[in-house]
Design a protein around this motif. Structure first.
Motif, short mmCIF file in Angstrom:
data_model
loop_
_atom_site.label_atom_id
_atom_site.label_comp_id
_atom_site.label_asym_id
_atom_site.label_seq_id
_atom_site.Cartn_x
_atom_site.Cartn_y
_atom_site.Cartn_z
N ASN A 242 38.01 46.18 47.24
CA ASN A 242 37.08 45.06 47.44
C ASN A 242 35.62 45.52 47.34
O ASN A 242 34.76 44.79 46.85
CB ASN A 242 37.34 44.36 48.78
N GLU A 243 35.34 46.75 47.79
CA GLU A 243 33.98 47.26 47.70
C GLU A 243 33.60 47.59 46.25
O GLU A 243 32.50 47.27 45.79
CB GLU A 243 33.82 48.48 48.60
N ILE A 244 34.53 48.21 45.55
CA ILE A 244 34.25 48.54 44.14
C ILE A 244 34.04 47.26 43.33
O ILE A 244 33.12 47.18 42.51
CB ILE A 244 35.42 49.36 43.54
N ALA A 246 32.90 44.45 44.37
CA ALA A 246 31.58 43.91 44.70
C ALA A 246 30.49 44.66 43.94
O ALA A 246 29.51 44.06 43.46
CB ALA A 246 31.33 43.99 46.21
#
Lengths: 422, 422
Positions: A242-244, A246
């Motif tokens: 989810n961070e990548i 974003a």
């Protein structure tokens, strides 16, 4: 996003807009008109392109005071803190002039001197970025440039955006003109009644600004011609999809031709990231820009080993690189080509875009193979210093004259021998 | 030479050959042909322009051995000593990668990395200068560039000049190709079967080489496009007219458009130098080049004070500056714009052209206002390093997200907030 097993022939799908013949002709005409018409030409072009008839190009102190009233105090404080962080990082780049002294009396060295004057172009309209003001102005100021000029196209109300004016003031700009486009670049390069010429022009702009910078290059220096933004994330199974996702989308929202790539040793992470991107994209305000960027220029590469993944990054030579892996900091030795390297999950790219201190003006389109982020060196030049002593001269004069004659340059040999007691 | 009292409107009479439309079209065609035809196109262009049909582009070890037999040992020794001096001076320019560590765990810095590969162009024919090989190759080698390729057009005998081959060997070049002109630049930029592409191209050449470098710029990096050579001598009454005249002529013999200027506080020296130039010119082998250079581009400026003389030099921003005055070394603080500064009467310009160590590839045509001599930095790039700690991230995340939203970039804010425990 498409998932691709790494193979030999990897490169980013890149795109640079180098303009049409017609655009180049328009830019040449504008530059010619500014050279001959001066301020009058600037007023006319501003009326034509920016739809406002100005009577003065200069931004007044009153306009700056007004800008401070418009921008919330909390925002001013963030801009100040960012400017300070940028200043601290760039001050560490400063170099001294240096000199060596030899026993025979000879002195050799490099004198480091700031440029006299620099012009910073700041785009107008929807792309009015206070961070861009800070990133271009602060390094010039740290370098010791005495005269820093800012130009930016006015809105139809004849004003510049308040945030841009605050950033200019906070970074120490003392000369601001309301003019944009190729006409602003021409004014900076060749001067008009109001705007004295500068030695170097930096800052991003639309295709007309880019073509004008290319056209005046040589008469003045310019920074790079930037292409669309790029991010590559290098990640292993310890990273979070989810961070990548974003981060990939934070580049993609800049430009429909922006390039967002994940290189990973984990097929699981590849698949999770692909689906996270779809999910987050669906609820993104700028999805009409980000969606085609992801579709046309996005990719996920899966590598067998960490070394293969790093070598893939080197082939891509991305503008921004995030390394989210175990022992991420220990990987940078093998990373040869990247504009900025963001290490670990807390170094998400916007940390560097706005705040940490390193510059956000970075080499795009593979030029990280040979170019650097904007830095203090870009606003200084070096002059060689050569003070040969009489002793050194007498010891070497015959050799120097012989070398000159080897190249057939007799007057060079005679310049030596005019001083040489044989 | 004409003697002129210094006034406000001083600038060098300069001339840059930017080529004709026809020349530009020829260069574009050659580049296109090399891109599509590869080695075969190189053989064809070499036959057409250099009048020799080659069967291989590569210079062999046997050819280099043969070159050493042709060049006298004493000359080889001078080339070795010059190469060593250049190496020592450029090694002092080397910079370390650096990093700062903050108490909160954050690390910021710059990683300095050599370019992977560089191509050096060496002109052929009468302009075959071994010193040019040393001055371009040694800084690249000192910078740590692993692959340094040299290209130079062969003579009609299919060979390269022995002095050039010896200089290449002594400065550590391991790949040499017999190809010149725009076709060589195209091969270096885009590669052929024999020649793998490079990241940066340096070295002087004729108008076709210069135009080709300008054309490939962006796909690869290039050094500057050099104009005709320039010297300015800054002298007071302690200087000797015969020495200054010899120095002015040493530039003038390079090119009929070379620019030789004296700036002095002494009218007596001005007059003596003017007559010395005439005298020495009459007996110079290359007087057919030097005479028009002196007539068209030479000048002697007389200033009232030392400060006025120095300010005149800053307006000229010359490639080479000799300072032959009392307390010459103490004057360099006020000298802002010059490629190389030669201090005192024993630092005649040829000392620097061949031997002392500083580079002889220098900014011409007023670009000393913003450019530097060729140096180690030209063969390295810097990458920013940003490792934000969890603590630093949590302290600043809200501010960074706010800055992103100020610029209307929601995905940037979300990239931060994906990691932020509110």
């Amino acid at each position: 996003m498409k998932i691709i097993q790494v193979n030999e022939d990897i490169s980013l799908k890149r795109s640079v807009d180098s303009g049409t013949e017609e655009q180049r002709a328009i830019v040449k005409d504008i530059i010619g008109a500014v050279k001959s018409g001066g301020d009058q030409a600037l007023f006319d072009f501003t009326e034509k392109f920016d739809r406002v008839r100005l009577s003065s190009l200069t931004v007044t102190d009153a306009e700056i005071e007004e800008a401070y009233k418009e921008v919330p105090n909390a925002t001013v404080e963030i801009i100040k803190e960012a400017a300070e962080n940028i200043r601290v990082f760039h001050e560490k780049q400063l170099r001294n002039s240096w000199i060596t002294t030899e026993k025979n009396g000879t002195m050799l060295g490099q004198k480091v001197t700031p440029l006299d004057s620099v012009g910073v172009y700041v785009p107008g309209g929807t792309a009015a970025y206070p961070s861009s003001v800070l990133m271009n102005v602060v390094p010039a100021q740290v370098a010791g440039v005495e005269r820093i000029v800012m130009v930016s196209p006015p809105g139809q109300d004849g004003k510049l955006p308040a945030g841009v004016l605050v950033a200019a003031k906070e970074s120490g700009v003392k000369e601001i003109y309301k003019v944009g486009g190729a006409q602003a670049i021409a004014a900076l390069a060749y001067g008009t009644e109001s705007i004295k010429p500068v030695d170097k022009i930096t800052g991003p702009g639309n295709i007309f600004v880019a073509l004008a910078k290319r056209e005046v290059f040589g008469d003045v220096d310019i920074d790079m011609i930037a292409g669309p933004s790029e991010i590559t994330v290098l990640a292993d199974e310890t990273a979070r999809a989810n961070e990548i996702a974003a981060d990939l989308l934070s580049q993609a929202e800049h430009d429909a031709r922006a390039c967002s790539v994940l290189v990973t040793t984990s097929r699981k992470l590849a698949e999770e990231t692909a689906s996270e991107v779809e999910k987050q994209l669906a609820v993104l305000p700028r999805k009409e820009i980000a969606a085609p960027a992801i579709a046309d220029y996005g990719a996920i590469y899966v590598a067998e080993t960490v070394d293969e993944a790093i070598e893939t990054v080197n082939k891509l030579a991305p503008e921004h690189l995030e390394v989210i892996m175990e022992n991420a900091m220990e990987k940078i030795g093998k990373i040869r080509h990247a504009g900025a390297i963001f290490i670990g999950r807390y170094s998400s790219e916007p940390v560097g875009d706005y705040f940490a201190g390193p510059n956000h003006v970075l080499p795009t389109n593979g030029t990280a193979r040979f170019s650097s982020p904007l830095n203090v060196d870009d606003f200084q030049k070096k002059s060689s210093i050569i003070m040969y002593s009489e002793q050194a001269f007498n010891e070497n004069a015959a050799k120097i004259a012989a070398f000159a004659r080897l190249e057939g340059l007799e007057a060079h040999a005679r310049s030596i021998e005019a001083r040489f007691k044989k």
